[in-house]
Design a protein around this motif. Structure first.
Motif, PDB file in Angstrom:
ATOM      1  N   PHE A 432       0.566  -1.834  -9.364  1.00  0.00           N
ATOM      2  CA  PHE A 432       0.720  -0.380  -9.389  1.00  0.00           C
ATOM      3  C   PHE A 432      -0.508   0.251  -8.749  1.00  0.00           C
ATOM      4  N   ILE A 433      -0.309   1.097  -7.720  1.00  0.00           N
ATOM      5  CA  ILE A 433      -1.450   1.797  -7.124  1.00  0.00           C
ATOM      6  C   ILE A 433      -1.317   3.299  -7.351  1.00  0.00           C
ATOM      7  N   SER A 434      -2.459   3.943  -7.501  1.00  0.00           N
ATOM      8  CA  SER A 434      -2.499   5.383  -7.713  1.00  0.00           C
ATOM      9  C   SER A 434      -3.733   5.933  -7.022  1.00  0.00           C
ATOM     10  N   MET A 435      -3.787   7.252  -6.855  1.00  0.00           N
ATOM     11  CA  MET A 435      -4.880   7.876  -6.110  1.00  0.00           C
ATOM     12  C   MET A 435      -6.022   8.321  -6.998  1.00  0.00           C
ATOM     13  N   THR A 436      -7.231   8.169  -6.499  1.00  0.00           N
ATOM     14  CA  THR A 436      -8.390   8.777  -7.130  1.00  0.00           C
ATOM     15  C   THR A 436      -8.320  10.281  -6.871  1.00  0.00           C
ATOM     16  N   GLU A 462      -4.482  -0.287  -9.617  1.00  0.00           N
ATOM     17  CA  GLU A 462      -5.544  -0.185  -8.610  1.00  0.00           C
ATOM     18  C   GLU A 462      -5.653   1.271  -8.193  1.00  0.00           C
ATOM     19  N   MET A 463      -6.828   1.861  -8.306  1.00  0.00           N
ATOM     20  CA  MET A 463      -7.068   3.247  -7.909  1.00  0.00           C
ATOM     21  C   MET A 463      -7.630   3.277  -6.487  1.00  0.00           C
ATOM     22  N   ILE A 464      -7.050   4.121  -5.626  1.00  0.00           N
ATOM     23  CA  ILE A 464      -7.379   4.124  -4.201  1.00  0.00           C
ATOM     24  C   ILE A 464      -7.544   5.562  -3.724  1.00  0.00           C
ATOM     25  N   GLU A 465      -8.472   5.782  -2.791  1.00  0.00           N
ATOM     26  CA  GLU A 465      -8.637   7.138  -2.244  1.00  0.00           C
ATOM     27  C   GLU A 465      -7.451   7.509  -1.354  1.00  0.00           C
ATOM     28  N   THR A 468      -6.419   5.862   2.342  1.00  0.00           N
ATOM     29  CA  THR A 468      -6.072   4.450   2.221  1.00  0.00           C
ATOM     30  C   THR A 468      -4.789   4.271   1.422  1.00  0.00           C
ATOM     31  N   PHE A 469      -4.630   5.088   0.396  1.00  0.00           N
ATOM     32  CA  PHE A 469      -3.420   5.017  -0.429  1.00  0.00           C
ATOM     33  C   PHE A 469      -2.164   5.180   0.424  1.00  0.00           C
ATOM     34  N   TYR A 470      -2.114   6.232   1.238  1.00  0.00           N
ATOM     35  CA  TYR A 470      -0.903   6.481   2.025  1.00  0.00           C
ATOM     36  C   TYR A 470      -0.728   5.469   3.153  1.00  0.00           C
ATOM     37  N   ASP A 471      -1.816   4.917   3.642  1.00  0.00           N
ATOM     38  CA  ASP A 471      -1.689   3.809   4.596  1.00  0.00           C
ATOM     39  C   ASP A 471      -0.965   2.639   3.935  1.00  0.00           C
ATOM     40  N   ARG A 472      -1.323   2.351   2.692  1.00  0.00           N
ATOM     41  CA  ARG A 472      -0.759   1.178   2.022  1.00  0.00           C
ATOM     42  C   ARG A 472       0.693   1.382   1.585  1.00  0.00           C
ATOM     43  N   GLY A 474       2.769   3.100   3.348  1.00  0.00           N
ATOM     44  CA  GLY A 474       3.587   3.047   4.548  1.00  0.00           C
ATOM     45  C   GLY A 474       3.616   4.271   5.423  1.00  0.00           C
ATOM     46  N   SER A 475       2.613   5.138   5.364  1.00  0.00           N
ATOM     47  CA  SER A 475       2.638   6.364   6.170  1.00  0.00           C
ATOM     48  C   SER A 475       2.570   6.086   7.664  1.00  0.00           C
ATOM     49  N   LYS A 476       2.110   4.892   8.028  1.00  0.00           N
ATOM     50  CA  LYS A 476       2.058   4.516   9.438  1.00  0.00           C
ATOM     51  C   LYS A 476       3.115   3.451   9.765  1.00  0.00           C
ATOM     52  N   GLY A 477       4.061   3.277   8.847  1.00  0.00           N
ATOM     53  CA  GLY A 477       5.159   2.350   9.081  1.00  0.00           C
ATOM     54  C   GLY A 477       4.856   0.912   8.720  1.00  0.00           C
ATOM     55  N   GLU A 478       3.726   0.682   8.050  1.00  0.00           N
ATOM     56  CA  GLU A 478       3.353  -0.670   7.653  1.00  0.00           C
ATOM     57  C   GLU A 478       3.205  -0.712   6.134  1.00  0.00           C
ATOM     58  N   ASP A 479       4.139  -1.401   5.482  1.00  0.00           N
ATOM     59  CA  ASP A 479       4.165  -1.440   4.025  1.00  0.00           C
ATOM     60  C   ASP A 479       3.348  -2.615   3.501  1.00  0.00           C
ATOM     61  N   ASP A 480       2.444  -2.338   2.580  1.00  0.00           N
ATOM     62  CA  ASP A 480       1.637  -3.384   1.984  1.00  0.00           C
ATOM     63  C   ASP A 480       2.510  -4.182   1.008  1.00  0.00           C
ATOM     64  N   PRO A 481       2.757  -5.466   1.255  1.00  0.00           N
ATOM     65  CA  PRO A 481       3.632  -6.251   0.379  1.00  0.00           C
ATOM     66  C   PRO A 481       3.071  -6.449  -1.021  1.00  0.00           C
ATOM     67  N   LYS A 482       1.788  -6.131  -1.214  1.00  0.00           N
ATOM     68  CA  LYS A 482       1.180  -6.285  -2.530  1.00  0.00           C
ATOM     69  C   LYS A 482       1.467  -5.089  -3.442  1.00  0.00           C
ATOM     70  N   VAL A 483       2.067  -4.031  -2.895  1.00  0.00           N
ATOM     71  CA  VAL A 483       2.360  -2.836  -3.679  1.00  0.00           C
ATOM     72  C   VAL A 483       3.795  -2.915  -4.204  1.00  0.00           C
ATOM     73  N   ASP A 484       3.942  -2.801  -5.514  1.00  0.00           N
ATOM     74  CA  ASP A 484       5.269  -2.795  -6.135  1.00  0.00           C
ATOM     75  C   ASP A 484       5.667  -1.399  -6.605  1.00  0.00           C
ATOM     76  N   VAL A 485       4.706  -0.690  -7.172  1.00  0.00           N
ATOM     77  CA  VAL A 485       4.943   0.636  -7.751  1.00  0.00           C
ATOM     78  C   VAL A 485       3.768   1.516  -7.360  1.00  0.00           C
ATOM     79  N   TYR A 486       4.018   2.799  -7.149  1.00  0.00           N
ATOM     80  CA  TYR A 486       2.935   3.701  -6.765  1.00  0.00           C
ATOM     81  C   TYR A 486       3.182   5.076  -7.372  1.00  0.00           C
TER      82      TYR A 486
END
Length: 597
Positions: A432-436, A462-465, A468-472, A474-486
């Motif tokens: 699970f990722i979330s924003m700072t 995992e807390m992310i700024e 970087t959060f939106y990059d992970r 998929g805002s640029k079309g690349e989905d981080d496979p380590k992210v399940d929930v956000y």
């Protein structure tokens, strides 16, 4: 754009009004006399007003400081045709704007930099840009600039987030995008200032944000490779617009100095200069009290009760066009096809798991305890800022951990000690990722983790700024496979159409959800029969219920915007349809008022 709206364009409806976010009404307060809470300590956004009270007379000139409240630098993609994040929109609003404006009901007017006429069949729009609308280098804003924006966004090498259904509805756009045509047949330049666009299908959104109306200066970008535009100095270092102010200097990610555009089409601005600077949420109160900032982008709601009586500001408020949500990763993005690719084997693919997680959190109490009533339990994915289409009869997910446990038990997620396993007996660990951001960003995220642990789910946080959060996700079309929930948020557009957030061809569909029923309802909501308001309401009510049943995401909180404004500020408002514009912004004295204890 309408002046001084809190949120600007980004990607949907207005082809720019849905933006990733970090986490108007009558009555109200006077100056530093903030609205008092009810006996239970909760505030009500209906008690605020959205137009600043003018105190004193405007002086000639003057300068102000605008605080962009963020714990991270703004990304610096400073062109409406390319940017994707809300912080950049806060910079853009000062020096650029849309060609069309809209009223309080989100319908395009003829009061903007361009006017429009519509053919009888509703498919062809003829736009006329006003003669005195010029780029800030003195060149006129032309119909070719507007056409050029469509050509760039429709180009196969375009790397921004805009291309989607509203563009493919333009006659000839698909052929142009696929390289089968050199021009977009549905777009015709009739004269220097007159543009005609013909759409394949008329739909009710064309008058409420469904037309891209941000030109791109062809005399600057015309000889540039499309793939290199968004990273160019003309976007990052020396951006140009036709708004009330123009960029004088930029410290990347930190600050921007704007000076007035004396050639602004609505009239020369009152202010001489605006300084924008990024301010951390933890220091924003001190900056306001000392008069170091006059206006800010967002005020952390959780800080309002302790500072409601700040004497040198007036608090404005409104129901925000925004909501926070929890999203589940259900697939990936195909860059070649510009479409979602669902993954039936995704970790979160089981709807029972998603429903249980939605039922396990008590967002009613979150709104009361974390935000003192100025955020409240969200039920559906069309927020109450769009009252015609928000289904207030739909309860969404009502907190029920017992039901969540029952669903998981019946679906085969068995307890193995403290946590549950997958139905096949394998270990289940959810990332699970979330924003700072504000002081409560992490405590709130940990509350969700604890709520899920209470029903036996092992969730790693995992807390992310912001960037970087939106990059992970998929805002640029690349989905981080380590992210399940956000956990994320949307500043939604003026157009109620959800296609550009939840459609199969929407880059901003970060959950990567797609289904035939979703396609059917989103298409029906944009069909000819949806010109009948009742049909469109019924369609979007059904869609809101589908999202409750399918749970690709679930909304957590609707949001109030509460904005402190220094008392020296004149002619300022938040929200839509106020008829106040940036060139009218003024001050009553040279220096900001300082708070008294």
């Amino acid at each position: 754009m309408l002046a001084l709206t809190v949120v600007l364009a980004a990607c949907s409806s207005d082809k720019g009004n849905n933006t990733p976010s970090n986490g108007g009404s009558n009555g109200g307060n006077n100056g530093g006399e903030a609205t008092k809470p009810a006996e239970d300590g909760l505030y009500n956004i209906k008690d605020f007003k959205n137009v600043k009270t003018n105190e004193g007379e405007p002086i000639k000139g003057g300068s102000i400081t605008y605080g962009l409240v963020s714990d991270t630098p703004f990304e610096g993609i400073l062109n409406f045709n390319f940017y994707g994040g809300n912080p950049d929109s806060k910079v853009l609003q000062w020096f650029d704007e849309s060609l069309l404006t809209w009223d309080a009901n989100y319908v395009y007017t003829n009061d903007g930099a361009a006017t429009y006429e519509v053919s009888e069949d509703g498919r062809t729009f003829t736009f006329t840009i006003r003669d005195n609308v010029n780029w800030q280098d003195g060149k006129p804003v032309t119909a070719e600039d507007w056409e050029f924006a469509y050509e760039v966004i429709g180009h196969k090498d375009y790397n921004g987030p805009r291309y989607g259904q509203d563009f493919t509805n333009v006659e000839g756009m698909t052929e142009y995008h696929d390289g089968k045509a050199e021009k977009i047949s549905g777009i015709k330049v009739l004269s220097d200032k007159k543009l005609q666009i013909t759409f394949i299908k008329s739909n009710p959104s064309l008058l409420t944000g469904g037309i891209w109306n941000y030109p791109l200066a062809k005399h600057i970008f015309g000889n540039m490779e499309v793939a290199k535009m968004s990273a160019s100095k003309e976007v990052r270092e020396k951006p140009i617009g036709y708004g009330a102010f123009k960029v004088e200097s930029i410290v990347p990610g930190e600050s921007v100095v704007f000076v007035k555009n004396t050639d602004y089409w609505r009239g020369e601005p009152n202010l001489d200069k605006v300084t924008l600077k990024v301010i951390n949420p933890t220091t924003i109160v001190q900056q306001l009290e000392t008069g170091a900032v006059d206006l800010i982008s967002d005020f952390p709601i959780e800080q309002f009760p302790d500072n409601a009586k700040m004497s040198n500001v007036e608090y404005l408020g409104m129901i925000d066009r925004a909501y926070t949500y929890i999203g589940f990763k259900l697939g990936s993005w195909d860059k070649e096809k510009n479409a979602v690719v669902p993954n039936p084997n995704a970790k979160m693919a089981d709807v029972n798991l998603r429903k249980a997680m939605a039922l396990a959190v008590d967002n009613d109490q979150v709104g009361k305890r974390f935000y003192h009533g100025l955020r409240w339990n969200a039920t559906t994915l069309i927020p109450p800022s769009h009252p015609e289409f928000h289904d207030d009869s739909n309860p969404g997910f009502v907190y029920n951990p017992e039901e969540a446990n029952r669903i998981l038990d019946e679906a085969g997620y068995k307890k193995d000690g403290e946590f549950r396993t997958n139905p096949d007996g394998s270990e289940l660990v959810i990332n699970f990722i979330s924003m700072t951001g504000s002081d409560i960003a992490e405590p709130l995220s940990r509350y969700y983790v604890q709520s899920w642990a209470a029903i036996g789910l092992n969730v790693n946080l995992e807390m992310i700024e912001f960037n970087t959060f939106y990059d992970r996700v998929g805002s640029k079309g690349e989905d981080d496979p380590k992210v399940d929930v956000y956990q994320a948020a949307w500043n939604v557009g003026i157009d109620v159409n959800p296609q550009n957030l939840y459609g199969r061809e929407a880059l901003f569909n970060f959950s990567r959800y797609a289904s035939e029923k979703n396609d059917e309802l989103l298409t029906k909501g944009m069909s000819a029969e949806a010109f009948d308001l009742n049909v469109r309401k019924e369609t979007y009510n059904e869609w809101q219920q589908l999202m409750v049943e399918e749970v690709p995401v679930f909304p957590t909180l609707y949001r109030a915007a509460v904005v402190p404004v220094n008392k020296r500020i004149l002619n300022y408002a938040i929200g839509d349809g106020t008829n106040l514009y940036l060139n009218q912004l003024a001050v009553s004295q040279d220096k900001a008022f300082v708070a008294t204890k």
